[in-house]
Scaffold this motif. Structure first.
Motif, PDB file in Angstrom:
ATOM      1  N   MET A  50     -20.573  -4.361 -29.678  1.00 38.28           N
ATOM      2  CA  MET A  50     -19.623  -5.445 -29.418  1.00 38.28           C
ATOM      3  C   MET A  50     -18.736  -5.708 -30.620  1.00 38.28           C
ATOM      4  SD  MET A  50     -19.994  -6.495 -26.283  1.00 38.28           S
ATOM      5  CE  MET A  50     -19.245  -8.135 -26.269  1.00 38.28           C
ATOM      6  N   ARG A  51     -19.220  -5.396 -31.799  1.00 38.05           N
ATOM      7  CA  ARG A  51     -18.412  -5.568 -33.016  1.00 38.05           C
ATOM      8  C   ARG A  51     -17.387  -4.452 -33.163  1.00 38.05           C
ATOM      9  NH1 ARG A  51     -21.698  -6.892 -38.340  1.00 38.05           N
ATOM     10  NH2 ARG A  51     -19.535  -7.244 -38.981  1.00 38.05           N
ATOM     11  N   VAL A  52     -17.738  -3.268 -32.624  1.00 41.11           N
ATOM     12  CA  VAL A  52     -16.849  -2.110 -32.734  1.00 41.11           C
ATOM     13  C   VAL A  52     -15.671  -2.209 -31.765  1.00 41.11           C
ATOM     14  CG1 VAL A  52     -16.680   0.393 -32.344  1.00 41.11           C
ATOM     15  CG2 VAL A  52     -18.643  -0.557 -33.591  1.00 41.11           C
ATOM     16  N   VAL A  53     -15.946  -2.675 -30.534  1.00 42.98           N
ATOM     17  CA  VAL A  53     -14.955  -2.651 -29.458  1.00 42.98           C
ATOM     18  C   VAL A  53     -13.612  -3.300 -29.833  1.00 42.98           C
ATOM     19  CG1 VAL A  53     -14.437  -3.526 -27.137  1.00 42.98           C
ATOM     20  CG2 VAL A  53     -16.620  -2.400 -27.590  1.00 42.98           C
ATOM     21  N   PRO A  54     -13.571  -4.506 -30.455  1.00 43.64           N
ATOM     22  CA  PRO A  54     -12.276  -5.115 -30.766  1.00 43.64           C
ATOM     23  C   PRO A  54     -11.430  -4.314 -31.753  1.00 43.64           C
ATOM     24  CG  PRO A  54     -14.023  -6.754 -30.848  1.00 43.64           C
ATOM     25  CD  PRO A  54     -14.686  -5.423 -30.780  1.00 43.64           C
ATOM     26  N   HIS A  55     -12.058  -3.411 -32.505  1.00 38.12           N
ATOM     27  CA  HIS A  55     -11.302  -2.581 -33.440  1.00 38.12           C
ATOM     28  C   HIS A  55     -10.778  -1.317 -32.774  1.00 38.12           C
ATOM     29  CE1 HIS A  55     -12.310  -5.018 -36.945  1.00 38.12           C
ATOM     30  NE2 HIS A  55     -13.534  -5.111 -36.448  1.00 38.12           N
ATOM     31  N   VAL A  56     -11.356  -0.972 -31.625  1.00 44.09           N
ATOM     32  CA  VAL A  56     -10.886   0.182 -30.857  1.00 44.09           C
ATOM     33  C   VAL A  56      -9.777  -0.253 -29.899  1.00 44.09           C
ATOM     34  CG1 VAL A  56     -11.530   1.969 -29.190  1.00 44.09           C
ATOM     35  CG2 VAL A  56     -13.111   1.339 -31.034  1.00 44.09           C
ATOM     36  N   MET A  57     -10.028  -1.345 -29.181  1.00 45.65           N
ATOM     37  CA  MET A  57      -9.018  -1.943 -28.303  1.00 45.65           C
ATOM     38  C   MET A  57      -8.490  -3.186 -29.011  1.00 45.65           C
ATOM     39  SD  MET A  57     -10.795  -1.465 -24.529  1.00 45.65           S
ATOM     40  CE  MET A  57     -12.321  -2.301 -24.970  1.00 45.65           C
ATOM     41  N   ARG A  58      -7.366  -3.045 -29.675  1.00 47.70           N
ATOM     42  CA  ARG A  58      -6.908  -4.076 -30.614  1.00 47.70           C
ATOM     43  C   ARG A  58      -6.156  -5.228 -29.970  1.00 47.70           C
ATOM     44  NH1 ARG A  58      -5.154  -0.551 -36.000  1.00 47.70           N
ATOM     45  NH2 ARG A  58      -7.131   0.612 -36.154  1.00 47.70           N
ATOM     46  N   GLU A  59      -5.591  -5.010 -28.799  1.00 47.33           N
ATOM     47  CA  GLU A  59      -4.812  -6.058 -28.138  1.00 47.33           C
ATOM     48  C   GLU A  59      -5.451  -6.422 -26.803  1.00 47.33           C
ATOM     49  OE1 GLU A  59      -2.355  -7.512 -29.568  1.00 47.33           O
ATOM     50  OE2 GLU A  59      -1.927  -6.125 -31.221  1.00 47.33           O
ATOM     51  N   ARG A  60      -5.162  -7.629 -26.318  1.00 48.35           N
ATOM     52  CA  ARG A  60      -5.682  -8.017 -25.002  1.00 48.35           C
ATOM     53  C   ARG A  60      -5.090  -7.144 -23.902  1.00 48.35           C
ATOM     54  NH1 ARG A  60      -4.909 -12.713 -27.638  1.00 48.35           N
ATOM     55  NH2 ARG A  60      -6.858 -13.686 -28.301  1.00 48.35           N
ATOM     56  N   SER A  61      -3.846  -6.705 -24.113  1.00 53.78           N
ATOM     57  CA  SER A  61      -3.223  -5.842 -23.109  1.00 53.78           C
ATOM     58  C   SER A  61      -3.914  -4.485 -23.026  1.00 53.78           C
ATOM     59  CB  SER A  61      -1.729  -5.652 -23.425  1.00 53.78           C
ATOM     60  OG  SER A  61      -1.553  -5.176 -24.758  1.00 53.78           O
ATOM     61  N   ASP A  62      -4.671  -4.102 -24.059  1.00 53.00           N
ATOM     62  CA  ASP A  62      -5.472  -2.871 -24.008  1.00 53.00           C
ATOM     63  C   ASP A  62      -6.795  -3.094 -23.291  1.00 53.00           C
ATOM     64  OD1 ASP A  62      -3.580  -1.664 -25.684  1.00 53.00           O
ATOM     65  OD2 ASP A  62      -4.677  -2.204 -27.502  1.00 53.00           O
ATOM     66  N   SER A  63      -7.182  -4.346 -23.124  1.00 55.17           N
ATOM     67  CA  SER A  63      -8.569  -4.683 -22.811  1.00 55.17           C
ATOM     68  C   SER A  63      -8.730  -5.428 -21.496  1.00 55.17           C
ATOM     69  CB  SER A  63      -9.137  -5.561 -23.941  1.00 55.17           C
ATOM     70  OG  SER A  63      -8.759  -5.065 -25.202  1.00 55.17           O
ATOM     71  N   ARG A  82     -15.580 -17.225 -25.415  1.00 47.94           N
ATOM     72  CA  ARG A  82     -15.267 -16.662 -26.727  1.00 47.94           C
ATOM     73  C   ARG A  82     -13.818 -16.186 -26.768  1.00 47.94           C
ATOM     74  NH1 ARG A  82     -20.552 -12.664 -27.039  1.00 47.94           N
ATOM     75  NH2 ARG A  82     -22.160 -14.273 -27.323  1.00 47.94           N
ATOM     76  N   PHE A  83     -13.392 -15.767 -27.935  1.00 48.51           N
ATOM     77  CA  PHE A  83     -12.082 -15.125 -28.047  1.00 48.51           C
ATOM     78  C   PHE A  83     -12.093 -14.138 -29.210  1.00 48.51           C
ATOM     79  CE2 PHE A  83     -11.752 -18.985 -30.639  1.00 48.51           C
ATOM     80  CZ  PHE A  83     -11.098 -18.555 -31.793  1.00 48.51           C
ATOM     81  N   ILE A  84     -11.117 -13.248 -29.195  1.00 49.03           N
ATOM     82  CA  ILE A  84     -10.975 -12.225 -30.227  1.00 49.03           C
ATOM     83  C   ILE A  84      -9.750 -12.541 -31.073  1.00 49.03           C
ATOM     84  CG2 ILE A  84     -10.702  -9.757 -30.701  1.00 49.03           C
ATOM     85  CD1 ILE A  84     -13.249 -10.279 -29.208  1.00 49.03           C
ATOM     86  N   MET A  85      -9.916 -12.471 -32.387  1.00 47.33           N
ATOM     87  CA  MET A  85      -8.768 -12.605 -33.271  1.00 47.33           C
ATOM     88  C   MET A  85      -8.975 -11.690 -34.475  1.00 47.33           C
ATOM     89  SD  MET A  85      -5.793 -13.820 -33.758  1.00 47.33           S
ATOM     90  CE  MET A  85      -5.722 -15.010 -32.409  1.00 47.33           C
ATOM     91  N   ASN A  86      -8.002 -10.800 -34.684  1.00 46.43           N
ATOM     92  CA  ASN A  86      -8.018  -9.884 -35.827  1.00 46.43           C
ATOM     93  C   ASN A  86      -9.307  -9.049 -35.866  1.00 46.43           C
ATOM     94  OD1 ASN A  86      -6.868  -8.682 -38.059  1.00 46.43           O
ATOM     95  ND2 ASN A  86      -7.539 -10.259 -39.501  1.00 46.43           N
ATOM     96  N   GLY A  87      -9.756  -8.624 -34.700  1.00 49.04           N
ATOM     97  CA  GLY A  87     -10.930  -7.770 -34.619  1.00 49.04           C
ATOM     98  C   GLY A  87     -12.255  -8.489 -34.729  1.00 49.04           C
ATOM     99  N   ARG A  88     -12.225  -9.810 -34.782  1.00 50.82           N
ATOM    100  CA  ARG A  88     -13.455 -10.588 -34.897  1.00 50.82           C
ATOM    101  C   ARG A  88     -13.690 -11.388 -33.620  1.00 50.82           C
ATOM    102  NH1 ARG A  88     -10.592 -11.404 -39.754  1.00 50.82           N
ATOM    103  NH2 ARG A  88     -11.552 -10.396 -41.575  1.00 50.82           N
ATOM    104  N   VAL A  89     -14.957 -11.611 -33.306  1.00 51.63           N
ATOM    105  CA  VAL A  89     -15.329 -12.377 -32.116  1.00 51.63           C
ATOM    106  C   VAL A  89     -15.692 -13.786 -32.535  1.00 51.63           C
ATOM    107  CG1 VAL A  89     -16.841 -12.501 -30.102  1.00 51.63           C
ATOM    108  CG2 VAL A  89     -16.220 -10.268 -31.046  1.00 51.63           C
ATOM    109  N   TYR A  90     -15.067 -14.776 -31.880  1.00 46.66           N
ATOM    110  CA  TYR A  90     -15.287 -16.184 -32.202  1.00 46.66           C
ATOM    111  C   TYR A  90     -15.862 -16.937 -31.007  1.00 46.66           C
ATOM    112  CZ  TYR A  90     -12.383 -15.574 -36.386  1.00 46.66           C
ATOM    113  OH  TYR A  90     -11.875 -15.164 -37.601  1.00 46.66           O
ATOM    114  N   ALA A  91     -16.741 -17.887 -31.297  1.00 48.96           N
ATOM    115  CA  ALA A  91     -17.197 -18.848 -30.299  1.00 48.96           C
ATOM    116  C   ALA A  91     -16.239 -20.038 -30.340  1.00 48.96           C
ATOM    117  CB  ALA A  91     -18.622 -19.300 -30.606  1.00 48.96           C
TER     118      ALA A  91
END
Length: 285
Positions: A16-29, A78-87
């Motif tokens: 789950m930590r890797v995925v946001p760095h592979v798919m960097r934008e919400r439009s990718d995901s 949650r949300f993603i910002m700059n490759g990090r996952v936030y609650a």
């Protein structure tokens, strides 16, 4: 620098930590799916409240159901910002509506915040109060979103583009001004749009790369369909379709499946939402 609207989750599964760095934008995901919800319970609830002189709509019930779902299942908030996952710190949603119900007017967007413990009627009252403030004044009262948009709209195109780029950079690096974040409809748990009120079907609306909203819900026009009952026998039921678009990066598929089942239970019997919960569940560290 810490964010104002959430806290970084540190104890995530490695994948789950890797995925946001592979798919960097919400439009990718984006993942899109459609769910049908039985209308019987909602219709009975709406009729019951009408007899009490209280107007309740499908959008009130669906929004309250999603707020409750996110309160019970924080992994979906949650949300993603700059490759990090936030609650996310709170539960909120943005909702677009016409400034003048006669048509021909521009749209505005309201954003409402909740603790997650609210009842259906408390959610309904907030929606109605915000909508009434806009429609009864025929748009003469601007929302905070309108005010910020009006400031940006006065800029020449090249400066407008530069300003948005700077705001996105600030958001990415956790230094977006509170005034902008509070007014932004894009910094929210979910967006919801009511295509049913226009008499047309749901849409699969994209999630935005700006902001933090990772869920977009589109209500469509209710339809009569043949479905299987509990004994797997065909029966005709009135169904409300929802078009759902999500950012797949911050929660697992199993969580979304559980969340949709929870939402179906709540909408099947909206009386469950008449009882508040003591507190919302907290996400992992």
């Amino acid at each position: 620098m810490k964010r104002r609207d959430g806290r970084k989750i540190k104890s995530l599964d490695p994948f789950m930590r890797v995925v946001p760095h592979v798919m960097r934008e919400r439009s990718d995901s984006m993942i899109m799916f459609q769910e049908d919800f039985v209308c019987d319970g909602m219709d009975a609830y709406i009729k019951e409240k009408k007899a009490e002189g209280i107007k309740v709509t499908y959008i009130d019930i669906v929004a309250a159901g999603i707020v409750r779902m996110l309160a019970l299942m924080p992994s979906l908030n949650r949300f993603i910002m700059n490759g990090r996952v936030y609650a996310r710190n709170n539960i909120s949603f943005s909702y677009a509506l016409q400034k003048d119900l006669k048509g021909g007017s521009s749209e505005t967007t309201i954003k409402l915040e909740f603790a997650g413990t609210e009842t259906l009627m408390e959610v309904r009252d907030k929606i109605q109060a915000a909508a009434d403030e806009v429609t009864k004044t025929k748009g003469t009262v601007d929302t905070e979103t309108d005010k910020v948009a009006a400031i940006l709209a006065k800029l020449p195109d090249w400066l407008f583009k530069f300003a948005v780029t700077i705001l996105m950079w600030m958001d990415k690096h956790n230094c977006l001004p509170k005034m902008v974040m509070d007014a932004s409809p894009f910094h929210t748990s979910f967006f919801i749009t009511n295509m049913k009120s226009l008499g047309i079907n749901y849409v699969f609306h994209h999630v935005y790369n700006f902001g933090t909203a990772g869920i977009f819900i589109g209500l469509g026009k209710d339809k009569t369909k043949v479905v299987a009952d509990l004994d797997d026998q065909p029966e005709v039921r009135k169904m409300l379709p929802l078009g759902v678009v999500i950012d797949e990066r911050f929660a697992e598929g199993l969580d979304w499946a559980k969340g949709m089942k929870q939402l179906k239970r709540l909408l099947r019997d909206p009386h469950m939402l008449d009882k508040p919960i003591e507190k919302k569940n907290e996400d992992i560290d």
